[in-house]
Design a protein around this motif. Structure first.
Motif, PDB file in Angstrom:
ATOM      1  N   PHE A   1     -35.020  18.880 -45.829  1.00 15.44           N
ATOM      2  CA  PHE A   1     -35.832  17.661 -45.892  1.00 15.44           C
ATOM      3  C   PHE A   1     -35.691  16.888 -44.586  1.00 15.44           C
ATOM      4  N   PRO A   2     -36.752  16.153 -44.211  1.00 15.71           N
ATOM      5  CA  PRO A   2     -36.717  15.361 -42.979  1.00 15.71           C
ATOM      6  C   PRO A   2     -36.398  13.904 -43.255  1.00 15.71           C
ATOM      7  N   GLU A   3     -36.063  13.195 -42.177  1.00 12.97           N
ATOM      8  CA  GLU A   3     -35.903  11.747 -42.221  1.00 12.97           C
ATOM      9  C   GLU A   3     -36.528  11.202 -40.941  1.00 12.97           C
ATOM     10  N   TYR A   4     -37.559  10.417 -41.108  1.00 14.33           N
ATOM     11  CA  TYR A   4     -38.277   9.872 -39.966  1.00 14.33           C
ATOM     12  C   TYR A   4     -38.010   8.388 -39.822  1.00 14.33           C
ATOM     13  N   GLY A   5     -38.084   7.916 -38.593  1.00 10.76           N
ATOM     14  CA  GLY A   5     -38.134   6.484 -38.329  1.00 10.76           C
ATOM     15  C   GLY A   5     -39.621   6.159 -38.194  1.00 10.76           C
ATOM     16  N   ALA A   6     -40.028   5.759 -37.002  1.00 12.29           N
ATOM     17  CA  ALA A   6     -41.445   5.533 -36.731  1.00 12.29           C
ATOM     18  C   ALA A   6     -42.127   6.899 -36.730  1.00 12.29           C
ATOM     19  N   GLU A   7     -43.121   7.063 -37.565  1.00  8.74           N
ATOM     20  CA  GLU A   7     -43.772   8.362 -37.691  1.00  8.74           C
ATOM     21  C   GLU A   7     -44.822   8.553 -36.607  1.00  8.74           C
ATOM     22  N   ARG A   8     -44.344   8.951 -35.440  1.00 10.13           N
ATOM     23  CA  ARG A   8     -45.261   9.242 -34.346  1.00 10.13           C
ATOM     24  C   ARG A   8     -44.652  10.355 -33.511  1.00 10.13           C
ATOM     25  N   SER A   9     -45.498  11.121 -32.877  1.00 10.76           N
ATOM     26  CA  SER A   9     -45.035  12.217 -32.044  1.00 10.76           C
ATOM     27  C   SER A   9     -44.107  11.684 -30.953  1.00 10.76           C
ATOM     28  N   GLY A  10     -42.971  12.333 -30.796  1.00 11.52           N
ATOM     29  CA  GLY A  10     -42.009  11.922 -29.780  1.00 11.52           C
ATOM     30  C   GLY A  10     -40.931  10.976 -30.266  1.00 11.52           C
ATOM     31  N   ALA A  11     -41.083  10.413 -31.454  1.00 11.59           N
ATOM     32  CA  ALA A  11     -40.064   9.508 -31.995  1.00 11.59           C
ATOM     33  C   ALA A  11     -38.858  10.320 -32.476  1.00 11.59           C
ATOM     34  N   PRO A  12     -37.645   9.799 -32.298  1.00 15.03           N
ATOM     35  CA  PRO A  12     -36.464  10.508 -32.809  1.00 15.03           C
ATOM     36  C   PRO A  12     -36.567  10.695 -34.321  1.00 15.03           C
ATOM     37  N   MET A  13     -36.143  11.871 -34.776  1.00 12.68           N
ATOM     38  CA  MET A  13     -36.127  12.154 -36.213  1.00 12.68           C
ATOM     39  C   MET A  13     -34.975  13.103 -36.507  1.00 12.68           C
ATOM     40  N   ARG A  14     -34.642  13.180 -37.787  1.00 12.38           N
ATOM     41  CA  ARG A  14     -33.603  14.096 -38.236  1.00 12.38           C
ATOM     42  C   ARG A  14     -34.154  14.933 -39.379  1.00 12.38           C
ATOM     43  N   ALA A  15     -33.626  16.117 -39.492  1.00 11.55           N
ATOM     44  CA  ALA A  15     -33.912  16.976 -40.640  1.00 11.55           C
ATOM     45  C   ALA A  15     -32.565  17.499 -41.125  1.00 11.55           C
ATOM     46  N   PHE A  16     -32.541  17.948 -42.362  1.00  7.98           N
ATOM     47  CA  PHE A  16     -31.282  18.345 -42.975  1.00  7.98           C
ATOM     48  C   PHE A  16     -31.430  19.634 -43.763  1.00  7.98           C
ATOM     49  N   ASN A  17     -30.342  20.395 -43.795  1.00  9.02           N
ATOM     50  CA  ASN A  17     -30.218  21.543 -44.700  1.00  9.02           C
ATOM     51  C   ASN A  17     -28.923  21.387 -45.469  1.00  9.02           C
ATOM     52  N   ARG A  18     -28.989  21.779 -46.711  1.00 12.61           N
ATOM     53  CA  ARG A  18     -27.793  21.872 -47.542  1.00 12.61           C
ATOM     54  C   ARG A  18     -27.906  23.233 -48.224  1.00 12.61           C
ATOM     55  N   ILE A  19     -26.871  24.057 -48.087  1.00 12.61           N
ATOM     56  CA  ILE A  19     -26.896  25.427 -48.590  1.00 12.61           C
ATOM     57  C   ILE A  19     -25.651  25.653 -49.431  1.00 12.61           C
ATOM     58  N   SER A  20     -25.829  26.398 -50.533  1.00 13.96           N
ATOM     59  CA  SER A  20     -24.713  26.595 -51.446  1.00 13.96           C
ATOM     60  C   SER A  20     -24.882  27.883 -52.240  1.00 13.96           C
ATOM     61  N   GLU A  21     -23.769  28.377 -52.748  1.00 10.30           N
ATOM     62  CA  GLU A  21     -23.795  29.524 -53.666  1.00 10.30           C
ATOM     63  C   GLU A  21     -24.202  29.062 -55.072  1.00 10.30           C
ATOM     64  N   GLY A  22     -24.018  27.775 -55.352  1.00 13.75           N
ATOM     65  CA  GLY A  22     -24.350  27.232 -56.667  1.00 13.75           C
ATOM     66  C   GLY A  22     -25.390  26.133 -56.560  1.00 13.75           C
ATOM     67  N   ARG A  23     -25.758  25.584 -57.688  1.00 14.10           N
ATOM     68  CA  ARG A  23     -26.765  24.508 -57.713  1.00 14.10           C
ATOM     69  C   ARG A  23     -26.364  23.345 -56.828  1.00 14.10           C
TER      70      ARG A  23
END
Length: 190
Positions: free
Chosen positions: A39-61
């Motif tokens: 999933f992503p996390e945006y600040g100002a939604e415009r091209s070139g603005a800093p943003m973060r995305a995340f992954n969480r991975i597991s063997e279980g739920r």
């Protein structure tokens, strides 16, 4: 006993493909029988603005649904974002992966990070192979090499599935070459 998660935090600018990269990583590990979030996390939604995305991975739920604060890996797609805050919360045995032309010493000075650092010139690889400065495919290859988390052949198949109706075969092959070069050309400390 709580489920153990492997967590990745991506730092980039909007338009550099971090959201797509995180999604592709999640789809790849899901195909390998693991659980995943992207999933992503945006600040100002415009091209070139800093943003973060995340992954969480597991063997279980996966039962948590919040941003990744203590990642195992931090991936930086744009080195102009390098600062001590980029590595905030990075686990002591974590890895910092950076797309940069600069040296590991440069990355360490900008971040004050003394742990494991991996660098790859992903933008130049993307320009050479894909003819666009969007380095996300290269960074997935680098992540595969550094962590062993994703299988390169499965990623290649997912790239083909994602793009077979959208891009000509030549562009699919270019993305696969970029992925492989990210895997092969990464340099790591320690």
């Amino acid at each position: 006993m709580p489920t153990k998660y492997f967590e990745i935090r991506w730092h980039s600018r909007a338009g550099q493909g971090a959201k797509s990269a995180a999604q592709l990583v999640a789809e790849t590990v899901l195909e390998e029988g693991k659980y995943a979030q992207a999933f992503p996390e945006y600040g100002a939604e415009r091209s070139g603005a800093p943003m973060r995305a995340f992954n969480r991975i597991s063997e279980g739920r996966i039962r948590v649904h919040h941003s990744v604060e203590n990642p195992d890996v931090v991936v930086v797609i744009d080195d102009t974002l390098l600062s001590p805050s980029i590595v905030s919360g990075l686990k002591e045995d974590g890895v910092l992966i950076v797309n940069t032309k600069h040296s590991m010493d440069y990355v360490r000075k900008k971040t004050n990070f003394s742990g494991r650092v991996c660098i790859v010139n992903a933008t130049d690889i993307a320009l050479q192979e894909i003819k666009r400065g969007v380095p996300n495919t290269v960074m997935i290859g680098t992540l595969a090499r550094v962590t062993g988390l994703v299988n390169l052949e499965v990623v290649e198949r997912k790239i083909r599935e994602m793009f077979e109706r959208k891009l000509p075969e030549e562009m699919i092959q270019a993305n696969i070459r970029a992925l492989r070069r990210g895997y092969e050309e990464v340099q790591c400390s320690g």
